[in-house]
Each structure stands twice: as structure tokens, then as C-alpha cells.
Motif scaffolding. Structure first.
Motif, mmCIF file in Angstrom:
data_model
loop_
_atom_site.group_PDB
_atom_site.id
_atom_site.type_symbol
_atom_site.label_atom_id
_atom_site.label_comp_id
_atom_site.label_asym_id
_atom_site.label_seq_id
_atom_site.Cartn_x
_atom_site.Cartn_y
_atom_site.Cartn_z
ATOM 1 N N ALA A 46 1.030 -0.582 -0.095
ATOM 2 C CA ALA A 46 -0.082 -0.008 -0.133
ATOM 3 C C ALA A 46 0.922 1.505 0.259
ATOM 4 O O ALA A 46 0.644 2.541 -0.382
ATOM 5 C CB ALA A 46 -0.569 0.425 1.575
ATOM 6 N N PHE A 47 1.811 1.145 0.951
ATOM 7 C CA PHE A 47 2.671 2.291 0.652
ATOM 8 C C PHE A 47 3.558 2.910 -0.195
ATOM 9 O O PHE A 47 3.715 3.682 -0.901
ATOM 10 C CB PHE A 47 3.463 1.818 1.852
ATOM 11 C CG PHE A 47 3.233 2.787 3.374
ATOM 12 C CD1 PHE A 47 2.934 3.600 3.528
ATOM 13 C CD2 PHE A 47 3.989 2.188 4.451
ATOM 14 C CE1 PHE A 47 2.206 4.565 4.955
ATOM 15 C CE2 PHE A 47 2.943 2.559 5.969
ATOM 16 C CZ PHE A 47 2.155 3.181 5.429
ATOM 17 N N VAL A 48 3.992 1.203 -0.982
ATOM 18 C CA VAL A 48 4.518 1.727 -2.845
ATOM 19 C C VAL A 48 3.732 2.418 -3.569
ATOM 20 O O VAL A 48 3.544 2.798 -4.177
ATOM 21 C CB VAL A 48 5.402 0.350 -2.836
ATOM 22 C CG1 VAL A 48 5.568 0.522 -4.306
ATOM 23 C CG2 VAL A 48 6.220 0.176 -1.982
ATOM 24 N N MET A 49 2.424 1.616 -3.025
ATOM 25 C CA MET A 49 1.111 1.747 -4.562
ATOM 26 C C MET A 49 0.850 3.684 -4.543
ATOM 27 O O MET A 49 0.772 4.145 -4.732
ATOM 28 C CB MET A 49 0.109 1.086 -4.446
ATOM 29 C CG MET A 49 -0.075 -0.085 -4.841
ATOM 30 S SD MET A 49 -1.038 -1.293 -4.451
ATOM 31 C CE MET A 49 -2.582 -0.090 -5.656
ATOM 32 N N GLU A 54 -0.434 6.322 -7.056
ATOM 33 C CA GLU A 54 -2.326 6.420 -7.208
ATOM 34 C C GLU A 54 -2.440 6.336 -5.638
ATOM 35 O O GLU A 54 -2.039 7.244 -4.851
ATOM 36 C CB GLU A 54 -1.957 4.412 -6.858
ATOM 37 C CG GLU A 54 -2.079 3.724 -8.320
ATOM 38 C CD GLU A 54 -2.131 2.624 -7.981
ATOM 39 O OE1 GLU A 54 -2.920 1.728 -7.585
ATOM 40 O OE2 GLU A 54 -1.012 1.605 -8.652
ATOM 41 N N SER A 55 -3.534 7.127 -5.924
ATOM 42 C CA SER A 55 -4.732 7.700 -5.197
ATOM 43 C C SER A 55 -5.044 5.967 -3.759
ATOM 44 O O SER A 55 -5.766 5.492 -4.160
ATOM 45 C CB SER A 55 -6.150 8.277 -5.533
ATOM 46 O OG SER A 55 -6.793 6.902 -5.797
ATOM 47 N N ALA A 56 -5.481 6.707 -2.778
ATOM 48 C CA ALA A 56 -6.080 6.349 -1.130
ATOM 49 C C ALA A 56 -7.079 5.423 -2.217
ATOM 50 O O ALA A 56 -7.619 4.085 -1.063
ATOM 51 C CB ALA A 56 -5.797 7.317 -0.391
ATOM 52 N N GLY A 57 -8.419 6.318 -2.182
ATOM 53 C CA GLY A 57 -9.382 5.597 -2.913
ATOM 54 C C GLY A 57 -9.315 4.826 -3.403
ATOM 55 O O GLY A 57 -9.988 3.658 -3.304
ATOM 56 N N GLU A 58 -8.353 4.783 -4.790
ATOM 57 C CA GLU A 58 -8.600 3.389 -5.105
ATOM 58 C C GLU A 58 -7.357 1.870 -4.678
ATOM 59 O O GLU A 58 -8.072 0.728 -5.656
ATOM 60 C CB GLU A 58 -7.298 3.850 -6.673
ATOM 61 C CG GLU A 58 -7.536 2.952 -7.879
ATOM 62 C CD GLU A 58 -6.369 2.914 -9.098
ATOM 63 O OE1 GLU A 58 -5.961 1.950 -9.506
ATOM 64 O OE2 GLU A 58 -6.419 4.220 -9.342
#
Length: 114
Positions: A46-49, A54-58
């Protein structure tokens, strides 16, 4: 306390049960350790994304449909009467054995889709 008084009040003295279940507790700890490592990998992913733009909502939209059943399944198994009759280390082992393939499958799915 006088042994006769103790026996009269509480019945015959019974030695404390031995250390049975220690091996089950160790195996349960290892299984849950692997589950926690997989969850740590999800957090790292998640941190890498998020760092990649990338948005947190996605990320939440992609993770929620798979994450909710993965957390709910071990909780449902832990609440069943058969598991509740087990000792505490055995309960942790059973729920860990249910959670492990679920979270490993999610990890493989995340690696394949990411």
C-alpha cells in the motif's frame, strides 16, 4: 494451612496440570507470525502504491472486497461452538490455519494483479 483442614474444606489436593499445550502454542505462534508477515507485506504494498502516485481511494476500492471476507472468515470460525470448546492455544491454531491460506491467496492475487 493444615493439610487436614484443607482436605476438609476443598477436598483432596490436586497438583496443577502439566505444561500440555506448549507445542500447540508454539505452532500457533509460528502460523500467526506468517499471517502477520503477509499483512505487513500488504501494508508495504500500500505504501509503495501510494508513493507511486495511485490515490488512496483507488487502493481501498481494490482491497476492500478481498479484505473484508479475509478478516471475517477467521472471526466466524473462532465463534463456532466446536472451536470455542477447544483450549486457547488450540483456538489460535485453528483460526491461524484458516487465516493462513486466505491471506497467502490474497498476497498471491496482489502480486499477480499489481
Amino acid at each position: 494451612m493444615n493439610p487436614q483442614t484443607y482436605a476438609r474444606l476443598y477436598g483432596a489436593a490436586r497438583p496443577a496440570p502439566g505444561g500440555r499445550g506448549t507445542g500447540v502454542a508454539v505452532v500457533a505462534g509460528v502460523v500467526w507470525g506468517v499471517v502477520v508477515l503477509v499483512l505487513h507485506g500488504f501494508g508495504l504494498l500500500a505504501f509503495v502504491m501510494l508513493a507511486g502516485g495511485e490515490s488512496a481511494g483507488e487502493l481501498l476500492v481494490r482491497a476492500a472486497p478481498a479484505g473484508v471476507p479475509a478478516v471475517a472468515l477467521p472471526a466466524v470460525v473462532a465463534c463456532t461452538p466446536a472451536v470455542r470448546r477447544l483450549t486457547v492455544p488450540a483456538r489460535f491454531l485453528v483460526t491461524g490455519l484458516v487465516a493462513l491460506p486466505v491471506f497467502l491467496g490474497l498476497a498471491l492475487w496482489a502480486l499477480a494483479s499489481g
